[in-house]
Write a protein that holds these residues in place. Sequence first.
Motif, PDB file in Angstrom:
ATOM      1  N   LEU A   1     -40.732  84.457 -55.668  1.00 23.85           N
ATOM      2  CA  LEU A   1     -41.257  85.288 -54.569  1.00 23.85           C
ATOM      3  C   LEU A   1     -40.618  86.664 -54.608  1.00 23.85           C
ATOM      4  N   LEU A   2     -41.445  87.718 -54.593  1.00 24.38           N
ATOM      5  CA  LEU A   2     -40.905  89.066 -54.431  1.00 24.38           C
ATOM      6  C   LEU A   2     -40.709  89.265 -52.938  1.00 24.38           C
ATOM      7  N   LEU A   3     -39.447  89.191 -52.531  1.00 23.91           N
ATOM      8  CA  LEU A   3     -39.142  89.176 -51.100  1.00 23.91           C
ATOM      9  C   LEU A   3     -38.559  90.514 -50.683  1.00 23.91           C
ATOM     10  N   SER A   4     -39.296  91.221 -49.821  1.00 24.06           N
ATOM     11  CA  SER A   4     -38.780  92.481 -49.276  1.00 24.06           C
ATOM     12  C   SER A   4     -38.332  92.170 -47.856  1.00 24.06           C
ATOM     13  N   GLY A   5     -37.954  93.167 -47.130  1.00 28.97           N
ATOM     14  CA  GLY A   5     -37.557  92.930 -45.745  1.00 28.97           C
ATOM     15  C   GLY A   5     -38.736  93.031 -44.781  1.00 28.97           C
TER      16      GLY A   5
ATOM     17  N   ILE B   1     -42.811  92.159 -43.228  1.00 28.14           N
ATOM     18  CA  ILE B   1     -43.409  91.036 -42.495  1.00 28.14           C
ATOM     19  C   ILE B   1     -44.148  90.098 -43.449  1.00 28.14           C
ATOM     20  N   ASP B   2     -44.755  90.668 -44.483  1.00 30.34           N
ATOM     21  CA  ASP B   2     -45.719  89.904 -45.270  1.00 30.34           C
ATOM     22  C   ASP B   2     -45.127  88.940 -46.295  1.00 30.34           C
ATOM     23  N   SER B   3     -44.105  89.402 -47.025  1.00 30.64           N
ATOM     24  CA  SER B   3     -43.642  88.535 -48.117  1.00 30.64           C
ATOM     25  C   SER B   3     -42.993  87.229 -47.646  1.00 30.64           C
TER      26      SER B   3
ATOM     27  N   ALA C   1     -36.393  83.651 -55.136  1.00 32.65           N
ATOM     28  CA  ALA C   1     -36.812  84.957 -54.637  1.00 32.65           C
ATOM     29  C   ALA C   1     -36.055  86.069 -55.349  1.00 32.65           C
ATOM     30  N   VAL C   2     -36.701  87.227 -55.398  1.00 28.27           N
ATOM     31  CA  VAL C   2     -36.028  88.417 -55.942  1.00 28.27           C
ATOM     32  C   VAL C   2     -36.208  89.562 -54.945  1.00 28.27           C
ATOM     33  N   TYR C   3     -35.099  90.267 -54.729  1.00 25.70           N
ATOM     34  CA  TYR C   3     -35.128  91.431 -53.839  1.00 25.70           C
ATOM     35  C   TYR C   3     -34.630  92.643 -54.625  1.00 25.70           C
TER      36      TYR C   3
ATOM     37  N   GLY D   1     -56.079  96.331 -49.435  1.00 28.77           N
ATOM     38  CA  GLY D   1     -56.355  97.517 -48.631  1.00 28.77           C
ATOM     39  C   GLY D   1     -55.308  97.848 -47.588  1.00 28.77           C
ATOM     40  N   GLN D   2     -54.248  97.054 -47.496  1.00 29.25           N
ATOM     41  CA  GLN D   2     -53.282  97.305 -46.430  1.00 29.25           C
ATOM     42  C   GLN D   2     -52.602  98.671 -46.585  1.00 29.25           C
ATOM     43  N   VAL D   3     -52.212  98.996 -47.807  1.00 27.19           N
ATOM     44  CA  VAL D   3     -51.649 100.318 -48.117  1.00 27.19           C
ATOM     45  C   VAL D   3     -52.192 100.748 -49.478  1.00 27.19           C
TER      46      VAL D   3
ATOM     47  N   SER E   1     -50.940 101.035 -52.326  1.00 25.07           N
ATOM     48  CA  SER E   1     -50.594 100.241 -53.510  1.00 25.07           C
ATOM     49  C   SER E   1     -51.255  98.858 -53.468  1.00 25.07           C
ATOM     50  N   GLN E   2     -52.076  98.632 -52.460  1.00 22.32           N
ATOM     51  CA  GLN E   2     -52.719  97.316 -52.366  1.00 22.32           C
ATOM     52  C   GLN E   2     -54.242  97.386 -52.343  1.00 22.32           C
ATOM     53  N   THR E   3     -54.780  98.499 -52.869  1.00 21.54           N
ATOM     54  CA  THR E   3     -56.236  98.516 -53.062  1.00 21.54           C
ATOM     55  C   THR E   3     -56.532  97.614 -54.257  1.00 21.54           C
TER      56      THR E   3
HETATM   57  P1  ATP Z   1     -43.899  93.308 -46.970  1.00 26.16           P
HETATM   58  O1  ATP Z   1     -44.163  93.269 -45.508  1.00 26.16           O
HETATM   59  O2  ATP Z   1     -43.872  91.951 -47.593  1.00 26.16           O
HETATM   60  O3  ATP Z   1     -42.730  94.160 -47.330  1.00 26.16           O
HETATM   61  P2  ATP Z   1     -45.642  95.514 -47.345  1.00 26.16           P
HETATM   62  O4  ATP Z   1     -46.882  95.466 -46.567  1.00 26.16           O
HETATM   63  O5  ATP Z   1     -44.512  96.339 -46.858  1.00 26.16           O
HETATM   64  O6  ATP Z   1     -45.173  94.001 -47.593  1.00 26.16           O
HETATM   65  P3  ATP Z   1     -45.351  96.729 -49.945  1.00 26.16           P
HETATM   66  O7  ATP Z   1     -44.110  97.377 -49.536  1.00 26.16           O
HETATM   67  O8  ATP Z   1     -46.425  97.475 -50.636  1.00 26.16           O
HETATM   68  O9  ATP Z   1     -46.082  95.953 -48.782  1.00 26.16           O
HETATM   69  O10 ATP Z   1     -44.996  95.534 -50.903  1.00 26.16           O
HETATM   70  C1  ATP Z   1     -45.947  94.645 -51.375  1.00 26.16           C
HETATM   71  C2  ATP Z   1     -45.246  93.407 -51.878  1.00 26.16           C
HETATM   72  O11 ATP Z   1     -44.341  93.744 -52.927  1.00 26.16           O
HETATM   73  C3  ATP Z   1     -44.374  92.755 -50.831  1.00 26.16           C
HETATM   74  O12 ATP Z   1     -45.109  91.879 -50.027  1.00 26.16           O
HETATM   75  C4  ATP Z   1     -43.350  92.063 -51.671  1.00 26.16           C
HETATM   76  O13 ATP Z   1     -43.864  90.851 -52.170  1.00 26.16           O
HETATM   77  C5  ATP Z   1     -43.157  93.020 -52.828  1.00 26.16           C
HETATM   78  N1  ATP Z   1     -42.030  93.953 -52.558  1.00 26.16           N
HETATM   79  C6  ATP Z   1     -42.078  95.183 -52.015  1.00 26.16           C
HETATM   80  N2  ATP Z   1     -40.860  95.732 -51.944  1.00 26.16           N
HETATM   81  C7  ATP Z   1     -39.995  94.830 -52.451  1.00 26.16           C
HETATM   82  C8  ATP Z   1     -38.576  94.794 -52.661  1.00 26.16           C
HETATM   83  N3  ATP Z   1     -37.793  95.802 -52.300  1.00 26.16           N
HETATM   84  N4  ATP Z   1     -38.059  93.694 -53.202  1.00 26.16           N
HETATM   85  C9  ATP Z   1     -38.834  92.637 -53.567  1.00 26.16           C
HETATM   86  N5  ATP Z   1     -40.168  92.626 -53.395  1.00 26.16           N
HETATM   87  C10 ATP Z   1     -40.754  93.694 -52.850  1.00 26.16           C
END
Ligand code: ATP
Length: 393
Positions: free
Chosen positions: A185-189, A191-193, A209-211, A294-296, A298-300
């Motif tokens: 899982l690409l886990l950011s901080g 809401i979505d990941s 997971a990777v951050y 379409g959320q942002v 980079s997600q088209t």
């Molecule tokens: P999220 O709420 O999950 O951060 P987001 O709407 O902010 O999503 P983006 O920032 O474009 O969307 O990131 C899209 C996806 O890329 C994230 O859902 C996550 O899976 C991955 N991602 C983004 N930033 C990171 C990060 N710093 N580390 C790991 N994964 C990331």
Amino acid sequence: MQYQSFLIKYAEIGTKGKNRYMFEDALMHQIREHLKRVDGEFAVLKEQGRIYVNAKSDYDFDETVEALKKVFGITAICPMMQIEKCDYETLRKKVLEFVKAEHPEAEFSFKVKARRADKHYPVTSDTINEDVGYDVLTAYPGSHVDVHDPDFIIYIEVRHNINVFTRVIPGAGGMPIGTNGKAMLLLSGGIDSPVAGYMIAKRGVMIEAVYFHAPPYTSERAKQKVVDLARIVASYSGVIKLHVVNFTDIQLYIYEQCPHDELTIIMRRYMMRIAERLAEANDCIGLITGESIGQVASQTMFSLRTTDEVCGLPVYRPVIGFDKQEIVDLAEKIGTFETSIEPYEDCCTIFVAKHPVTKPNLKVIERSEKKLSEKIDELVETAISTEEVIWCS
Ligand code: ATP
Ligand code: MG
């Protein structure tokens, strides 16, 4: 009332034959793991195709139910009285005592649903239904039978032992962890990941997971937030090995060399490449992101296609068709939302361009990435070899 046992219900769709044993064993293993967090001793056992949790000591009911509600694969948790096979009069008396203990209220509607799996028991299900119904109606003048929409159902299952229960607490559903491989899982901080990780784990998939961390642009507190989120997801999925990768030098290098409107997309391609390397080194057979069409920028669909181009492994995006509010609702339900909205900066937001491309052209992006050829491989190797691993549970 201190229940001695819980009947664990699980969906049996797709769990026939050999798969069924695998499913049940994985479920029992997961139940034992989750109950380790509860103060109390329990035995988890399978008997005649049913799973039971039996208390071996005092325990906290709410805490135990909360733990069981986080086990994927469980459809319902039924706290019950289990009695050894006894004569019919004793059974009737015990059922009535149990109903009285569980339902002190004076007025209610109910229905009795007996099932005689052991056909040697001398009384039929219909007779049990009638007699127990009579007993309850007599004991509670304010009660009445409602076969269509009762306040509760008194279940009586005559098996090897006799199970009696009236409460059916919904479980998390899904498949037990460990029945479906492992994914990164690409886990950011955000809401979505975390929601995406939860959804894939729910299908029985183990999660790592990777951050991507960018100190000093992102703080220790931002990293701690990701650890906190991983812990919440781990309360469902079991322990998560979190890889924290220092992404700063890669980001700065992209920032120096590439057009700024392409920054996000190129950065995301490097995240995916590194995530895939870590996935392969850790036996993960897929990647997971929290992207939604379409959320942002980079997600088209165009951007997603450009990011996917660098991945050999399948990329699972379980919230791809969700509106933001639907993701938020799920985040609230699973308990990640409050942590996700803590205001700590994310590496993507710091290096974000004012007007990112929304229709990146693959050829153009690949040409821009050529400008990184001098140092990027080395930077990627360093990022991978200096990763920090945090076990989150
Ligand atoms: P999220 O709420 O999950 O951060 P987001 O709407 O902010 O999503 P983006 O920032 O474009 O969307 O990131 C899209 C996806 O890329 C994230 O859902 C996550 O899976 C991955 N991602 C983004 N930033 C990171 C990060 N710093 N580390 C790991 N994964 C990331
Ligand atoms: Mg984000």
